[in-house]
Structures are given as C-alpha cells and as structure tokens.
Design a protein around this motif. Structure first.
Motif, PDB file in Angstrom:
ATOM      1  N   ILE A 202     -87.712   9.018  -0.790  1.00 33.22           N
ATOM      2  CA  ILE A 202     -88.474  10.217  -1.094  1.00 33.22           C
ATOM      3  C   ILE A 202     -88.767  10.222  -2.589  1.00 33.22           C
ATOM      4  CG2 ILE A 202     -88.443  12.736  -1.229  1.00 33.22           C
ATOM      5  CD1 ILE A 202     -86.733  12.819   1.233  1.00 33.22           C
ATOM      6  N   TYR A 215     -82.605   7.394   1.549  1.00 31.18           N
ATOM      7  CA  TYR A 215     -81.780   7.900   2.641  1.00 31.18           C
ATOM      8  C   TYR A 215     -81.624   6.820   3.707  1.00 31.18           C
ATOM      9  CZ  TYR A 215     -82.660  12.467   0.539  1.00 31.18           C
ATOM     10  OH  TYR A 215     -82.727  13.521  -0.321  1.00 31.18           O
ATOM     11  N   GLU A 219     -81.622   9.643   8.671  1.00 32.53           N
ATOM     12  CA  GLU A 219     -81.670  10.889   7.910  1.00 32.53           C
ATOM     13  C   GLU A 219     -83.090  11.293   7.517  1.00 32.53           C
ATOM     14  OE1 GLU A 219     -77.679  11.125   5.209  1.00 32.53           O
ATOM     15  OE2 GLU A 219     -79.179   9.648   4.592  1.00 32.53           O
ATOM     16  N   SER A 222     -85.498  14.017   9.147  1.00 28.20           N
ATOM     17  CA  SER A 222     -85.118  15.430   9.038  1.00 28.20           C
ATOM     18  C   SER A 222     -85.555  16.038   7.715  1.00 28.20           C
ATOM     19  CB  SER A 222     -83.600  15.580   9.191  1.00 28.20           C
ATOM     20  OG  SER A 222     -82.920  14.991   8.089  1.00 28.20           O
ATOM     21  N   LYS A 223     -86.026  15.205   6.777  1.00 29.24           N
ATOM     22  CA  LYS A 223     -86.439  15.695   5.464  1.00 29.24           C
ATOM     23  C   LYS A 223     -87.884  16.190   5.443  1.00 29.24           C
ATOM     24  CE  LYS A 223     -82.440  14.478   3.883  1.00 29.24           C
ATOM     25  NZ  LYS A 223     -81.421  15.508   3.537  1.00 29.24           N
TER      26      LYS A 223
END
Length: 232
Positions: A202, A215, A219, A222-223
């Motif tokens: 990210i 990540y 994971e 879900s961001k």
C-alpha cells in the motif's frame, strides 16, 4: 445494425451508472439485471426485470448475448474477479463498455473492461481482462496492465510501467515512467509513485509524506472495502 443484448450483473449504484452509460451512448440493448437469489428483493430494477444468477442461462443465449459485471473495487477487486471467473468458466461472453470519447491506441486483451469518458490508452500498451478505467485516466505507451485492476478518475500511468493484477490506483494518483507495481497493490488518491512496489503493498500519503507498507496476501484485500454494505 441490431444492437447486441446485454444482461447487467448487479443492482448497486455501479449497476445504475453502467446502465445509464450504456443508454447514453446507445451501446447495447439492456434486457435486465441479475444478482444472487438471496439478494433479490424486487422484481424490477430501473423498470427492467431482475433475474437470479443461477437461472440466467434460461434468459440469454450464451453464443450471441453478452453479460457485464457492474462492480468496482470492493475487497481489492476480488469480488469482481470472482464473478468474472465464475461466468467465464461457464462459457458466457462479456461485453467491453467503451465510451466513444476514449482514445485506445493500445490493445484490450480481454473483456468486461469499462473504459470511461476521455480515457487515453497510448500505443503498444496492453490492458488485461476485467479492468476498469474511470474518466480522464491516462495510460502511457508500452505499459502492461494486469487483469482485474481499477483506476480512479484522472489517474496517470507513465510509459513502460507495469501494474500487477488486481491492483487499485486511486483518484488523481500518478505512477512515473517505467515503474513496476506488484500484484494486489493499493495506490492511494493523489499519490505519486516513483519507485517499484512489491506485491501486496500500500502506498499512500500521511501527514504530507508518502508511506509504503507491505502486507500478507491474506491481509491486503481487507484494506480496501466499502465502508457500508453495498449490494452488488
């Protein structure tokens, strides 16, 4: 020439946007909408019938009619990818929704792409399947754009860049020439990316600084989720 029939998958605000886009440019003959049976709460949507997804083979001719998955970026594009793979494996044919104001000098290598108003795709660029390019997006020459990506309004990708599959590029973000972005990456709005990003990264602004975090694959999805439960 008679317009091809198309069934829109979804009954969300995105489906409304897609429907009005098709109508404005007279691209296809929309025959209805379809969602999973448990989400059907009305018989008609925008005055057209709503069908359960498990029965659309009774509604359309796989050989001649088209479908379009009207979803954007929820769960880092994974919802749209999942539906695309589901219906692709069943032999359905997808439409590309392309504005007549767009300039495509590169190649669309697949279907279920949404090329919005005033998008420019420069020469020798390859766009993967199931990619959404929102209004005024610029993709430079000799880029490679992976499948199932989303590009927000006024995003700019410099020439010879690579964007990995299922990645998200936010509104007014810029990727510099020759930069390689990995798979399932998130580039925030108004961010300028000058160096390569590894998979599942990210890149965003925080306190006027650019921050990069990485990540695990389990994971990263879900961001990037809708803040409210939006029915697709």
């Amino acid at each position: 020439m008679e317009k091809k029939k198309i069934l829109i998958i979804g009954t969300s605000s995105t489906a409304i946007h897609v429907y009005k886009f098709i109508q404005e440019y007279n691209l296809f003959n929309v025959i209805g909408f379809a969602v999973d049976r448990e989400y059907i709460d009305c018989d008609y949507f925008l005055s057209l019938p709503v069908y359960p997804l498990d029965e659309i083979d009774k509604i359309i001719d796989k050989e001649n009619d088209l479908i379009f998955i009207a979803m954007l970026w929820n769960r880092l594009n994974s919802d749209r990818e999942s539906l695309y793979e589901r219906f692709n494996s069943q032999g359905y044919h997808f439409a590309n929704i392309i504005s007549p104001t767009a300039k495509i000098r590169g190649t669309l290598s697949g279907y279920n792409c949404w090329i919005h108003d005033y998008v420019i795709i420069q020469n020798d660029t390859i766009i993967g399947e199931n990619v959404a390019l929102m209004a005024f997006t610029l993709i430079g020459a000799q880029c490679k754009i992976g499948a199932h990506c989303f590009f927000g309004t006024k995003s700019t990708i410099g020439g010879e860049s690579v964007i990995g599959k299922q990645s998200f590029v936010g509104i007014n973000a810029t990727v510099f020439d020759g930069v390689k972005i990995g798979n399932k990456c998130i580039i925030g709005a108004c961010v300028a990316v000058k160096r390569n990003l590894r998979d599942y990264s990210i890149c965003k602004t925080a306190s006027d600084n650019t921050v990069v975090k990485q990540y695990r694959e389990d994971e990263i999805e879900s961001k990037l989720m809708f803040k409210k439960n939006v029915r697709e």
